[in-house]
Design an enzyme around this catalytic site. Sequence first.
Site, PDB file in Angstrom:
ATOM      1  N   ALA A 181      44.252  51.550  10.516  1.00 45.96           N
ATOM      2  CA  ALA A 181      43.645  50.981  11.720  1.00 45.96           C
ATOM      3  C   ALA A 181      42.208  51.464  11.923  1.00 45.96           C
ATOM      4  CB  ALA A 181      44.500  51.323  12.938  1.00 45.96           C
ATOM      5  N   HIS A 182      41.580  50.938  12.984  1.00 45.14           N
ATOM      6  CA  HIS A 182      40.174  51.234  13.268  1.00 45.14           C
ATOM      7  C   HIS A 182      39.939  52.720  13.502  1.00 45.14           C
ATOM      8  CE1 HIS A 182      42.134  50.253  17.168  1.00 45.14           C
ATOM      9  NE2 HIS A 182      41.465  51.318  17.573  1.00 45.14           N
ATOM     10  N   ASN A 183      38.783  53.203  13.000  1.00 44.08           N
ATOM     11  CA  ASN A 183      38.309  54.568  13.217  1.00 44.08           C
ATOM     12  C   ASN A 183      39.144  55.639  12.521  1.00 44.08           C
ATOM     13  OD1 ASN A 183      37.695  53.097  16.184  1.00 44.08           O
ATOM     14  ND2 ASN A 183      35.973  54.197  15.260  1.00 44.08           N
ATOM     15  N   SER A 202      42.154  55.919  15.090  1.00 44.65           N
ATOM     16  CA  SER A 202      41.504  57.211  15.340  1.00 44.65           C
ATOM     17  C   SER A 202      42.264  58.412  14.794  1.00 44.65           C
ATOM     18  CB  SER A 202      41.250  57.400  16.853  1.00 44.65           C
ATOM     19  OG  SER A 202      40.447  56.351  17.348  1.00 44.65           O
TER      20      SER A 202
END
Length: 333
Positions: A243-245, A263
Amino acid sequence: MSFVFDIEFISKHTGVLGAALEKKFSGVASFGSANRDQVTSLDRLDLLKDGKQCNAGACFVRPEHKDFLPDHTIPLLCQTPWECCVRLMRALSAEFFLDSQGDRGIHPSAWVHPDAFVPDSCTVGPFVVIEEGAILGQGCILGAHVLIGKNVNMGKDCRIDSHVSICHAYLGDRVCVRSGARIGQPGFGFVVTGSGPVDVPHWGKVRIGSDVVLGANTTIDRGTLDDTLIGDGTRIDNLVQVAHNVQLGKNVVLVAQTGISGSCRIEDQCMLGGQVGVAPGVCLKAGTAVAAKSGVMRSTESGAQIAGIPAMPIQQWKRQVIYLKRLFSNDKG
């Protein structure tokens, strides 16, 4: 494609010596199927079960196991038989199959933006789309129906298999992306409001190091504001979601159907088994090992070994499994 190699070739690329320097070989095969013109490895004695015999011409084998080989098999003595066999296979691939990907150049059906840069040493397959500002390194190979998005930057000798899309990304050298992977799409980010979910714009990139392998149909989301990072030497299996980050360190291993929430930070040398789920913001310190089907809700210390849902130290998880087994085996109800 046929090829021939000898003991000298094996020694050069694996460091393992063998007798009968004049012996020629035509390939590498599994222990059970190798014939006298092929090389194999014996790294586990269970390969000998059911009366199986070695018919190979040569076999990588530990010194203490060489007596299990018949007289016609040349023992290639080493401490890591399978690793040596892999080194030989890689050397053969580089020596004999290097130019087996077809002619270099751009297929007539491909579309390359005038402001994209594609060196003459690259191979661009049918129906590939390369958008404005994209830069490919020397020797890259793109399979059919690949999309390279605007301003994507790829290092040298990358291999991108068919039906891959790469957007908002920077790739290092020798990155291999298997068929159907998706890199750089917006992540699953939204704010819950009184009127319903509101999508969060994603402005970050995906930055992938060198010598990374990404499996088929794996997805890596771009960051929201910061970038999603994949470290050098990382191996990601098929059907993995990053996922993102997310930040993955060097030489991380993620096995099939693992999902890494937004994250998370997974440091160097971590290994996650199949179908592991990691909750948002969790940090797995260097060298953490996670058993398959675990649900990781909390961060770990370096070198941790965890298992279960929720994940816990693996010895604690084993004790719980044993306790439950005894509890229900004594249940008369």
